[in-house]
Design an enzyme around this catalytic site. Structure first.
Site, PDB file in Angstrom:
ATOM      1  CG  ASP A 137      12.918  23.767 -14.884  1.00 23.55           C
ATOM      2  OD1 ASP A 137      13.505  23.998 -13.813  1.00 23.55           O
ATOM      3  OD2 ASP A 137      13.141  22.769 -15.577  1.00 23.55           O
TER       4      ASP A 137
ATOM      5  CG  ASP B   6      15.841  24.626  -8.109  1.00 23.53           C
ATOM      6  OD1 ASP B   6      15.421  25.332  -9.037  1.00 23.53           O
ATOM      7  OD2 ASP B   6      15.240  23.618  -7.706  1.00 23.53           O
TER       8      ASP B   6
END
Length: 440
Positions: free
Chosen positions: A108, A318
């Site tokens: 992540d 992201d």
């Protein structure tokens, strides 16, 4: 970085799971490259061959909306984590301990702490691989109460405890510890990094699935794997994402992620833009100045009252978010400009998720004028496939969407496909190089 275990704030923007291969030998850890396996790839344990490519796409959109709904919360030390852990977009296969135990974790870019389920389990979710038992590892150590990472933390028998509670009330609690992490290649070589600080979770539950055992943080904070491997990779990593349609069509093609010397982006066609420090050190903030469609440019503002000098670092990059999110007001102006620029038949999204859709040509695309995203010091030319995707046969939709009440801004992975994207955390910059990622 301090870890406040009473209210440990982790903002999760789920990037991913990584499957490892092509890793350099353990004696010289100057650079290594890993295969990046999308969760819907045939190489992923998540792969469901009964799903059609369009069904996989809709599930990716659902995960993106779910994550974004939690993303807009502010990072405040006295509150719970504001993001929900979902099933992620990619897989990372790692080995923990001595002897090494293989497991899959969510990797992540929007969080820092690394954690995995550990024996003894007071409360654990089911997982396909064996749960890590620290008693069987000769390299396992707990972090003591006087360690600088444990300031203001709860302790038990001189062992630092941690707690993470996510926005959907999923949680992990356990001992803050250190261990040897290994990244194994398909050829048998491996990179071995000792003394990685991680959470050994004895009480874990919520929306986690049995495919994985925990999370590995790739964010910008001090306890992320990126910064813990600082001496080995010198703050550099990069990735090249293949177009989503190849993943969704049961292709064995893979994306790649690089660390250290392997992550250097060089050659012609490179553009670079600064990473901006904000209230959360975890996220990678860029500054988007505007977007051009043809010869018309729309100025980008994160809010209607933003001033040019106050708006630096207004969008998060992201690779775990599928869609790209922009504030509602900017979206309406962008949609209006696109409608005036595109000569094609309007259609409705049959799944009612996306607002601007058109009938596609026989190649599954539409003709769109030149699209450029203007970042500080960098003009990034996007292809039509970076912002339009075929959602069903014959219909393509815009994959830039309004941020809603949170007014969030995220540059998602569809917009990043077919670029080699390098992060240099010493120079605080992100570089883009147009690349055919199927051949990279």
């Amino acid at each position: 970085m301090e870890i406040n275990t009473k209210a440990f704030t982790l903002m999760l923007v789920l990037l991913s799971f990584f499957h490892l291969s092509l890793v350099s030998g353990s004696k010289s850890v100057n650079g290594f490259t890993l295969d990046l396996i999308h969760r819907d790839s045939p190489l992923s344990p998540y792969h469901d061959p009964s799903n059609t490519p369009f069904e996989r796409l809709q599930k990716a959109f659902h995960r993106s909306f779910s994550r974004a709904s939690f993303f807009g919360g502010k990072s405040v030390p006295s509150i719970q984590s504001t993001l929900t852990p979902n099933e992620g977009e990619f897989l990372m296969k790692i080995s923990i301990g001595t002897p090494p135990i293989d497991t899959f974790v969510i990797a992540d870019t929007g969080s820092d702490l690394i954690w995995t389920q550990c024996e003894p389990c007071d409360n654990c979710f089911k997982q396909l691989t064996p749960i890590f038992n620290p008693k069987n590892s000769s390299s396992y150590k707990t972090i003591g109460c006087h360690n600088k990472l444990c300031q203001r933390s709860r302790c038990n028998n001189n062992t630092c405890n941690y707690q993470v509670i996510y926005g959907d009330l999923s949680h992990t609690r356990g001992d803050l510890s250190s261990e040897t992490f290994r990244f194994a290649s398909s050829s048998g070589k491996n990179v071995s990094i000792p003394n990685i600080v991680f959470g050994c979770g004895h009480d874990n539950g919520g929306s986690f699935t049995n495919i994985t055992s925990g999370i590995i943080g790739l964010g910008g904070g001090n306890v992320s794997i990126i910064n813990q491997m600082h001496h080995e990779i010198k703050g550099k990593f990069s990735y090249c994402l293949i177009p989503l349609e190849l993943l969704l069509d049961s292709s064995n093609a893979t994306s790649h992620i690089n660390f250290g010397d392997n992550a250097i982006v060089s050659g012609p066609g490179i553009i670079s833009t600064p990473i901006f420090k904000k209230e959360s050190p975890t996220f990678y903030y860029l500054n988007l100045k505007g977007i051009s469609i043809g010869n018309k440019t729309l100025e980008f503002k994160s809010s209607p009252i933003s001033q040019p000098g106050d708006d630096l670092g207004n969008i998060v990059i992201d690779s775990g978010t599928t869609l790209t999110y922009v504030p509602d007001g900017f979206y309406l102006n962008l949609e209006s400009l696109l409608m005036r620029s595109i000569n094609a038949t309007r259609k409705d999204d049959p799944f009612k998720r996306l607002d601007l859709c058109y009938e596609s040509n026989e190649n599954g695309t539409i003709d769109v004028p030149k699209i450029v995203a203007h970042f500080t010091n960098a003009d990034l030319e996007l292809s039509t496939s970076n912002i339009f995707t075929q959602v069903v046969e014959g219909i393509v939709c815009l994959t830039i969407v309004p941020g809603g009440s949170n007014q969030i801004s995220i540059l998602g992975n569809l917009a990043q496909a077919n670029f080699l994207i390098g992060y240099d955390l010493k120079a605080y910059k992100v570089s883009f190089k147009p690349t055919d990622c199927t051949k990279y």
